[in-house]
Design an enzyme around this catalytic site. Structure first.
Site, short mmCIF file in Angstrom:
data_model
loop_
_atom_site.label_atom_id
_atom_site.label_comp_id
_atom_site.label_asym_id
_atom_site.label_seq_id
_atom_site.Cartn_x
_atom_site.Cartn_y
_atom_site.Cartn_z
N ARG A 26 41.04 83.48 14.43
CA ARG A 26 42.01 84.53 14.74
C ARG A 26 42.00 84.87 16.23
O ARG A 26 43.05 85.09 16.83
CB ARG A 26 41.71 85.79 13.90
CG ARG A 26 42.12 85.59 12.42
CD ARG A 26 41.50 86.66 11.56
NE ARG A 26 41.98 86.64 10.20
CZ ARG A 26 41.58 85.81 9.24
NH1 ARG A 26 40.68 84.88 9.50
NH2 ARG A 26 42.07 85.90 8.01
N GLY A 94 41.60 75.38 5.90
CA GLY A 94 42.65 76.15 5.20
C GLY A 94 43.14 77.31 6.04
O GLY A 94 44.33 77.64 6.05
N ARG A 122 44.82 71.06 -1.44
CA ARG A 122 44.74 72.51 -1.73
C ARG A 122 46.14 73.11 -1.77
O ARG A 122 46.99 72.79 -0.93
CB ARG A 122 43.87 73.20 -0.67
CG ARG A 122 42.43 72.76 -0.77
CD ARG A 122 41.59 73.35 0.33
NE ARG A 122 41.46 74.80 0.23
CZ ARG A 122 40.83 75.54 1.13
NH1 ARG A 122 40.26 74.97 2.19
NH2 ARG A 122 40.75 76.84 0.99
N GLN A 169 43.95 84.82 3.73
CA GLN A 169 44.76 83.79 4.40
C GLN A 169 46.23 84.02 4.13
O GLN A 169 47.08 83.92 5.02
CB GLN A 169 44.33 82.40 3.93
CG GLN A 169 42.93 82.05 4.39
CD GLN A 169 42.46 80.69 3.93
OE1 GLN A 169 43.12 80.05 3.11
NE2 GLN A 169 41.32 80.25 4.42
N ASP A 314 33.15 83.58 -0.21
CA ASP A 314 32.50 82.39 0.36
C ASP A 314 31.00 82.36 0.06
O ASP A 314 30.35 81.34 0.29
CB ASP A 314 32.73 82.34 1.88
CG ASP A 314 34.20 82.06 2.21
OD1 ASP A 314 34.93 81.55 1.33
OD2 ASP A 314 34.62 82.37 3.34
N LYS A 341 39.05 76.13 -3.34
CA LYS A 341 38.44 76.06 -2.00
C LYS A 341 38.31 74.59 -1.57
O LYS A 341 38.96 73.73 -2.14
CB LYS A 341 37.10 76.79 -2.01
CG LYS A 341 37.24 78.29 -2.28
CD LYS A 341 37.98 78.98 -1.16
CE LYS A 341 38.24 80.43 -1.44
NZ LYS A 341 39.10 81.05 -0.45
N ARG A 345 34.70 74.89 -6.36
CA ARG A 345 33.31 75.32 -6.15
C ARG A 345 32.62 75.74 -7.45
O ARG A 345 31.39 75.67 -7.53
CB ARG A 345 33.25 76.47 -5.12
CG ARG A 345 33.44 75.94 -3.71
CD ARG A 345 33.20 76.97 -2.63
NE ARG A 345 33.33 76.34 -1.32
CZ ARG A 345 33.67 76.97 -0.21
NH1 ARG A 345 33.92 78.27 -0.22
NH2 ARG A 345 33.75 76.32 0.94
N ARG A 389 29.76 74.69 2.24
CA ARG A 389 29.00 75.76 1.58
C ARG A 389 28.23 75.24 0.36
O ARG A 389 27.19 75.77 0.00
CB ARG A 389 29.91 76.92 1.20
CG ARG A 389 30.60 77.52 2.42
CD ARG A 389 31.11 78.91 2.23
NE ARG A 389 32.08 79.23 3.26
CZ ARG A 389 31.78 79.57 4.51
NH1 ARG A 389 30.52 79.67 4.89
NH2 ARG A 389 32.73 79.83 5.39
#
Ligand code: S3P
Length: 429
Positions: A26, A94, A122, A169, A314, A341, A345, A389
């Protein structure tokens, strides 16, 4: 590349975490939207935020890396972007694709956004629908997936948009397009998701009866983005859990971002009885930070429900690892979003749990995990699913075994945490 994880005798040390990924993306995009220079300190060195920098450069934004992690952005203002001569490659990110789509649709500069195999699988329909209502024309594979060809031939229609899913998002994408409207776009949020966009852009907000209304339009000046990016709470979470579950641990994590819309996992771990100390709380620019320390703890089970999921979205993979060592049954529900994701996940966590001999059930929207403070995970060969992750969660679990485990494709940690493997070996030596 395969990474071997040796069981750790102790976990002691002070970890210099990577910079926050969400804020890094950002800061660069908003600095580009600002007319004038911004100097951003502690900009993330990870792959995803660098995908954002590469895309912005192709849109004609001057960006110089001044020092290892200090960047200088020559903001072109919201109407200063150039028609890119090449695709905007968002890599694995993403956040890059969804936020930049909002800027592209708003600015009307035609562009084609591409991504790697994971990003191209995605769903983008969630952003295509509102941006189309705002007047953009978006061609996408199967009307859902990247590559996205975006243009706009008619004036931008401001949108009234109650968020259909709790996604920062999606919220950010619509608000960024809204910055180009003569009248305000209004995004309505009932389940809070991370608020970096509205905070860093200083957008007008109304809050009433648990509902948050965020506005954006041409009237809103985009502020200069000169500040130090906090260290990444989502990266800290791996060490908070490692420290909590290991019997001989003391880990210090300085200057971590403590934005309350990000720290759901901190509260969850505290409710699980994890011994975490927070010192030196203060602000870096508009974001709160502090130093965290975590110590070996006796964990209690927890029930994570839908309303808290967006604030720990997350961290759920690593929280699942913590649950394995809690004294009883823990549950995660309302987390179906995890299936969208970098990989699915929930399935990936289930595979990891299966591999170490855990007692658990997988549901469509979550997991149930039977923990035991004396649990000893079987040594395993974990797949990373090319998901940073998942790789890091598996590595932390591997530390608790009695013989060597392996994480396959562990280089994907560089997406958010390039120094992860070095920090892991520093803590265990
Ligand atoms: C992000 C928002 C989250 C998160 C992602 C980064 C962001 O996604 O999972 O890693 O920077 O806005 P959603 O809010 O879309 O679920």
């Amino acid at each position: 590349m395969n990474y071997d994880i040796q069981p750790a005798d102790t976990l002691h040390g002070n970890v210099q975490l990577p910079a926050d990924k969400s804020i890094s993306h950002r800061s660069a995009m908003f600095a580009a939207l600002h007319e004038g220079q911004s100097i951003i300190k502690n900009f993330s060195e990870a792959a995803d935020p660098h995908s954002t920098l590469d895309c912005l450069r192709k849109l004609g934004v001057g960006i110089q890396i001044k020092d290892k992690n200090i960047i200088q952005v020559e903001g072109v203002g919201r109407d200063g972007f150039l028609h890119p001569s090449e695709d905007l490659d968002c890599g694995n990110s993403g956040t890059t694709m969804r936020l930049l789509s909002g800027i592209i649709a708003g600015s009307g500069v035609p562009a084609r956004l591409t991504g790697d195999e994971s990003l191209s699988s995605r769903t983008m329909k969630r952003i295509i629908d509102p941006l189309t209502e705002m007047g953009a024309v978006i061609e996408a594979r199967d009307n859902d997936f990247a590559p996205l060809n975006i243009r706009r031939d008619i004036p931008l229609n401001p949108l009234y948009f109650p968020l259909p899913i709790a996604s920062a998002q999606l919220k950010s994408c619509v608000l960024l397009a809204g910055l180009y409207g003569e009248k305000p776009t209004k995004v309505i949020e009932t389940l809070p998701s991370r608020d970096h966009t509205e905070r860093l852009l200083n957008l007008p907000i109304e809050e009433e009866n648990g509902e948050k209304r965020i506005f954006s339009s041409r009237e809103d000046e985009v502020p200069e983005q000169s500040y130090r990016v906090p260290n990444d709470f989502s990266a800290a979470a791996f060490w908070l859990v490692a420290g909590a579950i290991h019997p001989d641990a003391e880990i210090v994590l300085p200057k971590v971002g403590l934005n309350p819309t990000r720290t759901g996992a901190l509260e969850i771990l505290q409710q699980m009885n994890v011994d975490i100390k927070i010192n030196n709380r203060h602000f870096e620019g508009p974001e709160p930070i502090g130093d965290l320390s975590v110590y070996s703890s006796t964990l209690q089970p927890i029930n994570i429900t839908e309303e808290v999921v967006p604030n720990c979205i997350d961290e759920i993979p690593i929280l699942s690892v913590a649950m394995l060592f809690a004294d009883g049954l823990s549950k995660i529900s309302g987390a179906e979003e995890l299936r969208h994701k970098e990989t699915d996940r929930l399935t990936a966590i289930a595979e990891i749990l299966e591999g170490v001999g855990a007692d658990f059930k997988e549901y469509k929207d979550g997991l149930e995990i039977k923990g035991d403070p004396d649990f000893i995970p079987d040594a395993a060969t974990f797949q990373s699913y090319h998901d940073h992750r998942i790789a890091m969660s598996a590595a932390v679990l591997g530390l608790m075994g009695t013989s060597t485990s392996t994480v396959e494709g562990g280089e994907c940690t560089a997406i958010s945490y390039p120094g992860f493997w070095d920090d892991l070996s520093m803590l265990t030596n």
